[in-house]
Motif scaffolding. Structure first.
Motif, PDB file in Angstrom:
ATOM      1  N   LYS A 211       0.820  -1.217   0.000  1.00  0.00           N
ATOM      2  CA  LYS A 211       0.000   0.000   0.000  1.00  0.00           C
ATOM      3  C   LYS A 211       0.852   1.265   0.000  1.00  0.00           C
ATOM      4  CE  LYS A 211      -2.827  -0.268   3.504  1.00  0.00           C
ATOM      5  NZ  LYS A 211      -3.974   0.019   4.387  1.00  0.00           N
ATOM      6  N   HIS A 289       0.057  -6.881   5.765  1.00  0.00           N
ATOM      7  CA  HIS A 289      -0.232  -6.380   7.107  1.00  0.00           C
ATOM      8  C   HIS A 289       0.404  -7.260   8.181  1.00  0.00           C
ATOM      9  CE1 HIS A 289      -2.833  -4.384  10.246  1.00  0.00           C
ATOM     10  NE2 HIS A 289      -2.427  -3.361   9.496  1.00  0.00           N
ATOM     11  N   LEU A 441      -6.997  -0.965  -1.564  1.00  0.00           N
ATOM     12  CA  LEU A 441      -6.944  -0.729  -0.120  1.00  0.00           C
ATOM     13  C   LEU A 441      -6.234   0.585   0.175  1.00  0.00           C
ATOM     14  CD1 LEU A 441      -6.156  -4.383   0.968  1.00  0.00           C
ATOM     15  CD2 LEU A 441      -8.127  -3.068   1.749  1.00  0.00           C
ATOM     16  N   LYS A 442      -5.252   0.941  -0.650  1.00  0.00           N
ATOM     17  CA  LYS A 442      -4.549   2.216  -0.447  1.00  0.00           C
ATOM     18  C   LYS A 442      -5.494   3.400  -0.617  1.00  0.00           C
ATOM     19  CE  LYS A 442      -0.651   5.040  -1.973  1.00  0.00           C
ATOM     20  NZ  LYS A 442      -1.422   6.282  -2.121  1.00  0.00           N
ATOM     21  N   THR A 443      -6.399   3.323  -1.592  1.00  0.00           N
ATOM     22  CA  THR A 443      -7.300   4.448  -1.856  1.00  0.00           C
ATOM     23  C   THR A 443      -8.594   4.355  -1.056  1.00  0.00           C
ATOM     24  OG1 THR A 443      -8.326   3.288  -3.724  1.00  0.00           O
ATOM     25  CG2 THR A 443      -6.414   4.694  -4.208  1.00  0.00           C
ATOM     26  N   ASN A 444      -8.701   3.300  -0.224  1.00  0.00           N
ATOM     27  CA  ASN A 444      -9.896   3.074   0.607  1.00  0.00           C
ATOM     28  C   ASN A 444     -11.151   2.741  -0.209  1.00  0.00           C
ATOM     29  OD1 ASN A 444      -8.660   3.496   3.186  1.00  0.00           O
ATOM     30  ND2 ASN A 444      -8.635   5.692   2.727  1.00  0.00           N
ATOM     31  N   GLU A 445     -10.974   2.314  -1.471  1.00  0.00           N
ATOM     32  CA  GLU A 445     -12.137   1.767  -2.183  1.00  0.00           C
ATOM     33  C   GLU A 445     -12.584   0.479  -1.500  1.00  0.00           C
ATOM     34  OE1 GLU A 445     -13.381   1.977  -6.160  1.00  0.00           O
ATOM     35  OE2 GLU A 445     -11.445   2.752  -6.855  1.00  0.00           O
ATOM     36  N   LEU A 446     -11.624  -0.211  -0.894  1.00  0.00           N
ATOM     37  CA  LEU A 446     -11.923  -1.339  -0.005  1.00  0.00           C
ATOM     38  C   LEU A 446     -11.342  -0.977   1.351  1.00  0.00           C
ATOM     39  CD1 LEU A 446     -10.971  -4.265  -2.416  1.00  0.00           C
ATOM     40  CD2 LEU A 446     -13.288  -3.607  -1.735  1.00  0.00           C
ATOM     41  N   LYS A 447     -12.107  -1.226   2.418  1.00  0.00           N
ATOM     42  CA  LYS A 447     -11.674  -0.690   3.715  1.00  0.00           C
ATOM     43  C   LYS A 447     -10.657  -1.572   4.431  1.00  0.00           C
ATOM     44  CE  LYS A 447     -15.550  -2.593   6.405  1.00  0.00           C
ATOM     45  NZ  LYS A 447     -16.712  -2.273   7.271  1.00  0.00           N
ATOM     46  N   ASP A 448     -10.731  -2.902   4.230  1.00  0.00           N
ATOM     47  CA  ASP A 448      -9.790  -3.771   4.925  1.00  0.00           C
ATOM     48  C   ASP A 448      -9.696  -5.118   4.213  1.00  0.00           C
ATOM     49  OD1 ASP A 448     -12.103  -5.212   5.687  1.00  0.00           O
ATOM     50  OD2 ASP A 448     -12.211  -4.222   7.633  1.00  0.00           O
ATOM     51  N   GLU A 451     -12.983  -7.214   3.902  1.00  0.00           N
ATOM     52  CA  GLU A 451     -13.858  -6.757   2.827  1.00  0.00           C
ATOM     53  C   GLU A 451     -13.296  -7.134   1.465  1.00  0.00           C
ATOM     54  OE1 GLU A 451     -16.372  -2.799   1.519  1.00  0.00           O
ATOM     55  OE2 GLU A 451     -14.337  -2.497   2.285  1.00  0.00           O
TER      56      GLU A 451
END
Length: 467
Positions: A211, A289, A441-448, A451
């Motif tokens: 990310k 992560h 995930l970096k752009t928060n289109e997916l939160k985690d 998801e």
């Protein structure tokens, strides 16, 4: 429709540029470009042609422009362990010698004069393989010490390609763990070990997580491909990306990332660097992560690919399955992880020699060669499942196969038969998808991560073998 994200997924035999985006809550993908990758012989070594590889990277980017599919960001993943050394002027030092080359033969014993094999595993938890970066670097120290004396930066293959695109030098965590030089507890370079080995500490840079941003395209790259994009780190080790996209990775499933190599294991939050784990030759590779991919490397489809190249007729892979079925009567098995199968001049001869050495019937026909490899690979999977269960103290109900090898219906059936587990397959392009998910995930289109994996389940046809 969301933004486009481009995964440049490069394996040992081929690469692909795959665009991904979110549409109505599902991940959609489109292949933009595909190319071959292969080893070349240079200065009596097996090497990667990185100049050609980078030209293929650029060619795929130009296709994005041609199709008017301009990505917001780009991520590159490749195989692990191989690397590039740069001098203080950012020029490459020496050749990029590949992991299948024989230069590391006997180097492990030289390393163990400094630190025992058991102590090494206790520090990093990485499966011993003679081609790991630690042995490659020590081979350079013994045979070409001047290269290390001039070295200013150490870059894994995707990091070097990122550097060519952006001018930025950044090391990424998941791929770094394949070097056997990252401490499992600190999750950073093991500088004490690096000192013991007499390797230059200054070449190993800060480790960045998936990310992280590498940077924007250099101006000359923008001019050549016709657009600018941000380069983002996925899990740059291809297995790290593939496991990120495995939709059923949970407490009750084993994953199998199936391609040139087979990577079979479970996801864990704490590494297992015990002697019991070492003796069973499991690895604790870094994942997304700071999760751990507790797995075993198995030779994989490389053996079928090699046989196919030696056969007089260039069969389609679907035809190989049928030939293997015909040879089902053939009784002999091989240890697919035997070093003789890593890079033989002839896979046929290597299989015959192994059977002769172990006093088994030698394969003669194409059907017998294929049957021997298929059944031996399924047997290896079954043995690995039993070992995973023995080490973890858990019984797993299913195996989830991702990657190109999940299309091999005959191998899937054999794996189900030998392991006695429920098998699920898909997605095929798991590595590229994991690469794309990291960018989302970096752009928060997916939160985690939860998801992201649920999104994969919704987006792709996950099949149960035999259903």
């Amino acid at each position: 429709m969301g933004s486009y994200y481009l995964a440049i997924d490069i394996g040992a035999s081929s690469g692909r540029h795959i665009l991904g985006w979110l549409e109505n809550g599902k991940v959609r993908i489109e292949e933009i470009y595909r190319f071959e990758n292969h080893l070349i012989e240079k200065n009596q070594h097996l090497c990667w042609d990185l100049d050609q590889l980078f030209q293929e990277v650029l060619a795929g980017l130009k296709m994005c422009k041609q199709y008017n599919r301009i990505p917001q960001s780009v991520g590159i993943d490749t195989w692990g362990v191989d690397f590039v050394l740069l001098d203080d002027k950012e020029n490459m030092l020496g050749d990029t010698i590949a992991y299948r080359d024989s230069r590391t033969q006997g180097i492990d014993e030289e390393v163990y004069k400094i630190i025992s094999e058991a102590d090494l595993y206790h520090r990093n938890g990485i499966q011993k393989q003679i081609f790991n970066s630690i042995y490659q670097l020590y081979a350079i120290k013994l045979k070409q010490p001047e290269l290390l004396q001039k070295a200013h930066s150490f870059l894994m293959i995707p990091e070097y390609l990122n550097f060519l695109l952006t001018g930025s030098i950044k090391n990424e965590y998941t791929n770094a763990t394949t070097t056997q030089l990252v401490h499992s507890t600190t999750q950073d370079w093991d500088f004490d070990l690096i000192d013991k080995l007499g390797l230059p500490k200054q070449i190993f840079g800060t480790l960045y997580q998936p990310k992280s941003s590498v940077g924007q395209f250099r101006q000359n790259i923008q001019d050549e491909v016709g657009f600018s994009a941000e380069v983002v780190l996925p899990a740059t080790h291809d297995t790290g990306s593939a496991v990120l996209a495995a939709p059923l990775v949970d407490g009750d499933s084993i994953y199998l990332s199936s391609g040139t190599w087979s990577l079979m294991g479970v996801e864990r939050m704490i590494p297992d660097c015990t002697e019991k784990s070492r003796q069973r030759n499991f690895t604790n590779e870094g994942g997304y992560h700071y999760r751990y991919r507790y797995l075993k490397n198995i030779m994989g489809l490389w053996m079928m690919q090699s046989l196919r190249m030696e056969f007089k007729h260039q069969y389609k892979f679907s035809e190989l399955y049928e030939l293997a079925k015909i040879g089902d009567y053939f009784p002999s098995y091989v240890d697919v992880n035997d070093v003789s199968f890593l890079a033989p001049k002839s896979m046929r001869q290597a299989l015959q020699a192994y059977c002769e050495k172990t006093k088994q019937e030698k394969p003669e026909t194409e059907c017998e060669f294929l049957s021997c490899v298929y059944k031996s690979l399924a047997k290896s999977y079954a043995e690995t499942v039993r070992e995973i269960e023995a080490v973890t103290g858990k019984t797993y109900t299913c195996i989830h196969i991702v990657g190109g090898g999940c299309q091999d219906e005959y191998l899937n059936l054999l794996t189900a038969k030998y392991t006695g587990k429920d098998l699920y397959t898909g997605p095929i392009e798991a590595t590229a998808l994991g690469n794309i998910l990291a960018q989302m995930l970096k752009t928060n289109e997916l939160k985690d991560l939860i998801e992201a994996r649920e999104c994969i389940k919704k987006s792709f046809d996950i099949k149960k073998v035999g259903a």
